[in-house]
Design a protein around this motif. Structure first.
Motif, PDB file in Angstrom:
ATOM      1  N   GLY A  81       0.683  -1.122  -0.074  1.00 19.65           N
ATOM      2  CA  GLY A  81       0.229   0.113   0.003  1.00 19.65           C
ATOM      3  C   GLY A  81       0.740   1.186  -0.180  1.00 19.65           C
ATOM      4  O   GLY A  81       0.555   2.326   0.079  1.00 19.65           O
ATOM      5  N   GLU A  82       2.171   1.072   0.092  1.00 15.02           N
ATOM      6  CA  GLU A  82       3.038   2.335  -0.005  1.00 15.02           C
ATOM      7  C   GLU A  82       2.911   3.089  -1.141  1.00 15.02           C
ATOM      8  O   GLU A  82       2.786   2.545  -2.219  1.00 15.02           O
ATOM      9  N   LYS A  83       2.896   4.347  -1.192  1.00 18.02           N
ATOM     10  CA  LYS A  83       2.744   5.332  -2.056  1.00 18.02           C
ATOM     11  C   LYS A  83       4.122   6.169  -2.537  1.00 18.02           C
ATOM     12  O   LYS A  83       4.634   6.424  -1.488  1.00 18.02           O
ATOM     13  N   GLY A  84       4.183   6.604  -3.709  1.00 18.73           N
ATOM     14  CA  GLY A  84       5.201   7.592  -3.776  1.00 18.73           C
ATOM     15  C   GLY A  84       4.896   8.719  -5.047  1.00 18.73           C
ATOM     16  O   GLY A  84       3.949   8.167  -5.707  1.00 18.73           O
ATOM     17  N   TYR A  85       5.565   9.681  -4.862  1.00 21.21           N
ATOM     18  CA  TYR A  85       5.248  10.790  -6.069  1.00 21.21           C
ATOM     19  C   TYR A  85       6.445  11.184  -6.654  1.00 21.21           C
ATOM     20  O   TYR A  85       7.433  11.490  -6.100  1.00 21.21           O
ATOM     21  N   LEU A  86       6.467  11.338  -8.081  1.00 18.49           N
ATOM     22  CA  LEU A  86       7.171  11.684  -8.967  1.00 18.49           C
ATOM     23  C   LEU A  86       7.236  12.789  -9.818  1.00 18.49           C
ATOM     24  O   LEU A  86       5.898  12.694 -10.371  1.00 18.49           O
ATOM     25  N   SER A  87       8.058  13.720 -10.297  1.00 23.27           N
ATOM     26  CA  SER A  87       7.636  14.715 -10.938  1.00 23.27           C
ATOM     27  C   SER A  87       9.133  14.694 -11.872  1.00 23.27           C
ATOM     28  O   SER A  87       9.938  14.642 -11.426  1.00 23.27           O
ATOM     29  N   PHE A  88       8.837  14.765 -13.522  1.00 19.34           N
ATOM     30  CA  PHE A  88       9.760  14.656 -14.011  1.00 19.34           C
ATOM     31  C   PHE A  88       9.520  15.359 -15.528  1.00 19.34           C
ATOM     32  O   PHE A  88       8.370  15.481 -15.931  1.00 19.34           O
ATOM     33  N   ALA A  89      10.372  15.529 -16.491  1.00 25.81           N
ATOM     34  CA  ALA A  89      10.392  15.896 -17.857  1.00 25.81           C
ATOM     35  C   ALA A  89      10.815  14.892 -18.870  1.00 25.81           C
ATOM     36  O   ALA A  89      11.513  14.227 -18.696  1.00 25.81           O
ATOM     37  N   ILE A  90       9.757  14.833 -19.808  1.00 28.12           N
ATOM     38  CA  ILE A  90      10.075  13.819 -20.587  1.00 28.12           C
ATOM     39  C   ILE A  90      10.134  14.224 -22.373  1.00 28.12           C
ATOM     40  O   ILE A  90       9.661  15.258 -22.123  1.00 28.12           O
ATOM     41  N   LYS A  91      10.743  13.440 -23.171  1.00 22.43           N
ATOM     42  CA  LYS A  91      10.532  13.921 -24.729  1.00 22.43           C
ATOM     43  C   LYS A  91       9.240  14.277 -25.096  1.00 22.43           C
ATOM     44  O   LYS A  91       8.474  13.593 -24.709  1.00 22.43           O
ATOM     45  N   SER A  92       9.237  15.183 -25.801  1.00 22.39           N
ATOM     46  CA  SER A  92       7.760  15.561 -26.298  1.00 22.39           C
ATOM     47  C   SER A  92       7.098  14.637 -27.213  1.00 22.39           C
ATOM     48  O   SER A  92       5.821  14.649 -27.510  1.00 22.39           O
ATOM     49  N   THR A  93       7.881  13.495 -27.616  1.00 26.36           N
ATOM     50  CA  THR A  93       7.235  12.573 -28.569  1.00 26.36           C
ATOM     51  C   THR A  93       6.812  11.224 -27.884  1.00 26.36           C
ATOM     52  O   THR A  93       6.233  10.342 -28.105  1.00 26.36           O
ATOM     53  N   LYS A  94       6.856  11.340 -26.477  1.00 32.90           N
ATOM     54  CA  LYS A  94       6.453  10.434 -25.510  1.00 32.90           C
ATOM     55  C   LYS A  94       5.087  10.371 -24.808  1.00 32.90           C
ATOM     56  O   LYS A  94       4.510  11.817 -25.008  1.00 32.90           O
ATOM     57  N   HIS A  95       4.246   9.246 -24.698  1.00 30.94           N
ATOM     58  CA  HIS A  95       3.082   9.336 -24.119  1.00 30.94           C
ATOM     59  C   HIS A  95       2.943   8.613 -22.980  1.00 30.94           C
ATOM     60  O   HIS A  95       3.867   8.098 -22.205  1.00 30.94           O
ATOM     61  N   GLU A  96       1.521   8.544 -22.447  1.00 33.22           N
ATOM     62  CA  GLU A  96       1.238   8.015 -21.172  1.00 33.22           C
ATOM     63  C   GLU A  96       1.791   6.535 -21.022  1.00 33.22           C
ATOM     64  O   GLU A  96       2.333   5.910 -20.061  1.00 33.22           O
ATOM     65  N   ASP A  97       1.576   5.667 -22.138  1.00 30.72           N
ATOM     66  CA  ASP A  97       1.929   4.608 -21.982  1.00 30.72           C
ATOM     67  C   ASP A  97       3.348   4.192 -22.066  1.00 30.72           C
ATOM     68  O   ASP A  97       4.046   3.285 -21.100  1.00 30.72           O
ATOM     69  N   ASP A  98       4.199   4.877 -22.461  1.00 33.61           N
ATOM     70  CA  ASP A  98       5.807   5.046 -22.219  1.00 33.61           C
ATOM     71  C   ASP A  98       6.137   5.310 -21.038  1.00 33.61           C
ATOM     72  O   ASP A  98       6.939   4.598 -20.527  1.00 33.61           O
ATOM     73  N   VAL A  99       5.415   6.234 -20.181  1.00 32.10           N
ATOM     74  CA  VAL A  99       5.853   6.739 -18.710  1.00 32.10           C
ATOM     75  C   VAL A  99       5.286   5.558 -17.857  1.00 32.10           C
ATOM     76  O   VAL A  99       6.384   5.076 -17.080  1.00 32.10           O
ATOM     77  N   ILE A 100       4.127   4.801 -18.191  1.00 24.98           N
ATOM     78  CA  ILE A 100       3.841   3.742 -17.225  1.00 24.98           C
ATOM     79  C   ILE A 100       4.776   2.539 -17.504  1.00 24.98           C
ATOM     80  O   ILE A 100       5.169   2.069 -16.483  1.00 24.98           O
ATOM     81  N   ALA A 101       5.350   2.169 -18.904  1.00 22.37           N
ATOM     82  CA  ALA A 101       6.146   1.250 -19.061  1.00 22.37           C
ATOM     83  C   ALA A 101       7.549   1.385 -18.638  1.00 22.37           C
ATOM     84  O   ALA A 101       7.951   0.293 -17.895  1.00 22.37           O
ATOM     85  N   ALA A 102       7.904   2.616 -18.437  1.00 25.40           N
ATOM     86  CA  ALA A 102       9.080   2.832 -17.725  1.00 25.40           C
ATOM     87  C   ALA A 102       9.098   2.932 -16.327  1.00 25.40           C
ATOM     88  O   ALA A 102      10.380   2.431 -15.955  1.00 25.40           O
ATOM     89  N   LEU A 103       8.388   2.840 -15.722  1.00 25.89           N
ATOM     90  CA  LEU A 103       8.126   2.932 -14.226  1.00 25.89           C
ATOM     91  C   LEU A 103       7.818   1.593 -13.577  1.00 25.89           C
ATOM     92  O   LEU A 103       8.380   1.499 -12.516  1.00 25.89           O
ATOM     93  N   LEU A 104       6.931   1.011 -14.390  1.00 21.20           N
ATOM     94  CA  LEU A 104       6.471   0.003 -13.421  1.00 21.20           C
ATOM     95  C   LEU A 104       7.493  -1.316 -13.427  1.00 21.20           C
ATOM     96  O   LEU A 104       8.387  -1.380 -14.008  1.00 21.20           O
ATOM     97  N   THR A 105       7.108  -1.755 -12.211  1.00 25.00           N
ATOM     98  CA  THR A 105       8.180  -3.004 -11.512  1.00 25.00           C
ATOM     99  C   THR A 105       9.498  -2.297 -11.034  1.00 25.00           C
ATOM    100  O   THR A 105      10.146  -3.090 -10.485  1.00 25.00           O
ATOM    101  N   LYS A 106       9.819  -0.944 -11.223  1.00 23.36           N
ATOM    102  CA  LYS A 106      10.964  -0.386 -10.607  1.00 23.36           C
ATOM    103  C   LYS A 106      10.729   0.091  -9.390  1.00 23.36           C
ATOM    104  O   LYS A 106       9.552   0.584  -9.024  1.00 23.36           O
ATOM    105  N   THR A 107      11.853   0.417  -8.626  1.00 24.02           N
ATOM    106  CA  THR A 107      11.561   1.192  -7.227  1.00 24.02           C
ATOM    107  C   THR A 107      12.173   2.464  -6.963  1.00 24.02           C
ATOM    108  O   THR A 107      13.570   2.597  -7.677  1.00 24.02           O
ATOM    109  N   PHE A 108      11.463   3.193  -6.597  1.00 25.63           N
ATOM    110  CA  PHE A 108      11.814   4.495  -6.359  1.00 25.63           C
ATOM    111  C   PHE A 108      11.636   4.918  -4.768  1.00 25.63           C
ATOM    112  O   PHE A 108      10.289   4.957  -4.476  1.00 25.63           O
TER     113      PHE A 108
END
Length: 113
Positions: A68-95
């Motif tokens: 149930g732990e939560k975390g919040y991240l803010s960052f800047a990405i390439k203008s050619t990337k979309h929501e699915d790219d962000v989700i795929a890049a973050l899933l299963t990683k630990t921050f």
């Protein structure tokens, strides 16, 4: 040369950046910071900022569905990337100690330089 200091005060974390090496950043932290801290020094620079005219400002919430732990991240990405790219890049990683089993995009806004 740049250094990042991650300062922990109780349960709150604060991140700051200094235009100096790790030795100077650690001396600064020892002199004036409370709580605990870790100093990270820039080892190398990857890529280039040349020719960039816009980017996407992103805010996300990550959650470990088991604990149930939560975390919040803010960052800047390439203008050619979309929501699915962000989700795929973050899933299963630990921050910040939170494994991202679930990613919720809070906001995405295109910014022009």
């Amino acid at each position: 040369m740049k250094s990042m200091i991650r300062n922990t005060l109780g349960t709150k974390g604060v991140t700051m950046y200094l235009p100096c090496g790790a030795t100077e950043a650690e001396a600064f932290a020892n002199a004036v910071l409370d709580g605990t801290f870790v100093v990270y020094e820039e080892a190398s620079t990857i890529g280039t900022g040349l020719g960039i005219v816009d980017y996407v400002d992103v805010s996300v919430m990550i959650q470990n569905e088991t604990t149930g732990e939560k975390g919040y991240l803010s960052f800047a990405i390439k203008s050619t990337k979309h929501e699915d790219d962000v989700i795929a890049a973050l899933l299963t990683k630990t921050f910040n100690g939170v494994k991202a089993d679930k990613v919720v995009i809070i906001g995405m806004s295109t910014r022009t330089l």
